[in-house]
Design an enzyme around this catalytic site. Sequence first.
Site, PDB file in Angstrom:
ATOM      1  CG  ASP A  45     -35.428 -20.677 -11.865  1.00 34.17           C
ATOM      2  OD1 ASP A  45     -35.268 -19.628 -12.497  1.00 34.17           O
ATOM      3  OD2 ASP A  45     -35.778 -20.693 -10.677  1.00 34.17           O
ATOM      4  CB  CYS A 105     -42.250 -19.068   0.214  1.00 33.98           C
ATOM      5  SG  CYS A 105     -41.061 -19.633   1.442  1.00 33.98           S
ATOM      6  CD  GLU A 124     -34.405 -21.038   3.243  1.00 28.85           C
ATOM      7  OE1 GLU A 124     -34.593 -21.342   2.043  1.00 28.85           O
ATOM      8  OE2 GLU A 124     -34.985 -20.098   3.793  1.00 28.85           O
TER       9      GLU A 124
END
Length: 661
Positions: free
Chosen positions: A190, A417, A321
Amino acid sequence: MTKPDVPHHPHTPVYSYKINDPLWSHYIELVRNVVVPYQWEALNDRVEGAEPSRAIRNFRIAAGDEEGVHYGMVFQDSDVAKWIEAAAYLLSAKPDPELEVLVDSIIETIARAQQADGYLNTYFTLREPGARWTNLAECHELYCAGHMIEAGVAYYHATGKRNLLDVVIRLADHISTVFGTEPGQLKGYDGHQEIELALFKLYKTTKEEKYLELSRYFLDQRGAHPHFFVEEWEQRGRSIHFGELDMVHRHTYSQSHLPIREQTTAEGHAVRLVYMCAAMADVAAETGDTSLEEACDRLWNNIVSKRMYITGSIGSSAKEEAFTGDYDLPGDTAYAETCASIGLIFWAKRMLQLNQDSRYADVMERALYNTVISGMSLDGQRFFYVNPLEVDPEIQRVNPNYAHVRTRRQGWFGCACCPPNIARLLASLDQYVYTPAVEQDTLYVQLYIGGEGEFTLKGKRAALTMVSDYTSTGEVKLIVQPDSSEGMEFTIALRKPDWCAIPELWINGEKTEQDGFTFESGYIKVTRTWKAGDEIRLDFPLELLRMKGHDHIKSTFGKVAIQRGPFMYCLEEVDNGRGLHRVQLPRDAKFSIDSGELMPLGIPTLTTIGRRMVSDEDWGTHLYRSNVQWDTQSAELRYIPYFTWANRDEGEMRVWIPECE
């Protein structure tokens, strides 16, 4: 309901702890009574003025309960999973039938949304059912699966119910058929790490080795197949999900530029990296894989010695980020995502399983007491995604370089999140206080958070009560109650915080000098046969520290930040007026400790006399002039704990202040 007999990590035998602490009980009850109910309303789109989530509705549509289309981010499912996990930890600490019914109701919906083969993801089920597992670089399928697995494990531990555990077992089994090295399987991983640490938790709960092996597979595959994301991009006709995608840079962004055992510096997206390292530490501790442990050490050292803010936040760049370079730690453009510090805490806890060294717990404490709780307002209803160390609202409203920075916390986010991540960490904080080490016959005290608990060492149980005024006076008491009337011989290892020079120790009212204990790896170790009622008292003097940054950090050079105990402090405009860039702190400034309006949490404010630079010149239309004389005026400065900023009027804020003679 009878709880299941659940196995635990051999280096972390079972212990239970109920927090009762002046600071942290407030936060846990805030999570219980405000945050989790509020987030349930947000997930159901019932918070006025907040951006809609539709996350619950997505599951209802996928379950066939409603008509509609998927709404929100491709990873919207993960917000629901993290909410369930936080609720599970609350239920583990205290029964709440109403909350349990609510969780069961959404689990029933999730179970109906699961596909016949075990697949579970509302985005691909509703929007692109034929595109499963074709865009792992961007679309977070395994990330969402990982959070749901963590939720299923946590809810099983809390209630003994298998309703969600069975769902995530079917999901993990489906994933194991899709990914692997066998012919016909997908040799990928992923884009956002999470599945690795979730599978490890599932392995520890079910004792099924295949989940450990699948976790290790995903770790080993990352970087070993460095061109995977380019290959899948080509296979899907070079289509992309998020606007722009640099496929070459994507590998650094997701830490797949090198095999994980060869990585030496923290690169790319900060949350991804610390989630990955948490899983690496888990697998290393379980399997004895020294190469994974060594990689964890290298990456940890790079972060904490060169790439971490003084508040325990990480990831300095708003673009992606991400980490940037060594000593690049600007305060005003800092990204410093709340989730990244939470992930750092996850990793620190696991490093303490590998190696009992107080430096890991010191970082865990720094991130927890500063960035994590800064990420939530004092009333629990508003949140920061980004945690800067300097703000000026007037400039930030007009300069796009600061577009990511908020000077007021928000009710919710389209990409939400951080709020549920804060909730699940604080709700599970009891798991971070101690680390029992069977092979050393030692109980390590990592965080001085008051409460009552039990632990087991070498088959013997003992109760332990901690009474903590750690954040207000620096005093902590621990009372030991062994089960055996004959007492129990073991070692209690008391962490010496990195901010405390010389703590004082008393045992049963007698001051203990250095010959009464050993000091090792940052811990004061006391070994004796403990009798019922034996008391340890610790005094950590809460001296004010004038912290300086490394001389390679350009943004902090010549400046000073104030720390008291575990807390960093800052100046706010509401107390000190506009123009904080004019303020200087003399080297000999003396501070007073004031109760102020923040004392309900037991954390004082600080006042001192500083200086403010002023000019009597008439600048007129001049932007620049020569021969300008600057004067300084005496100015009273009021410092507040950094985590409390932006709870009052909007205004400037600064952590680092220029130092003067």
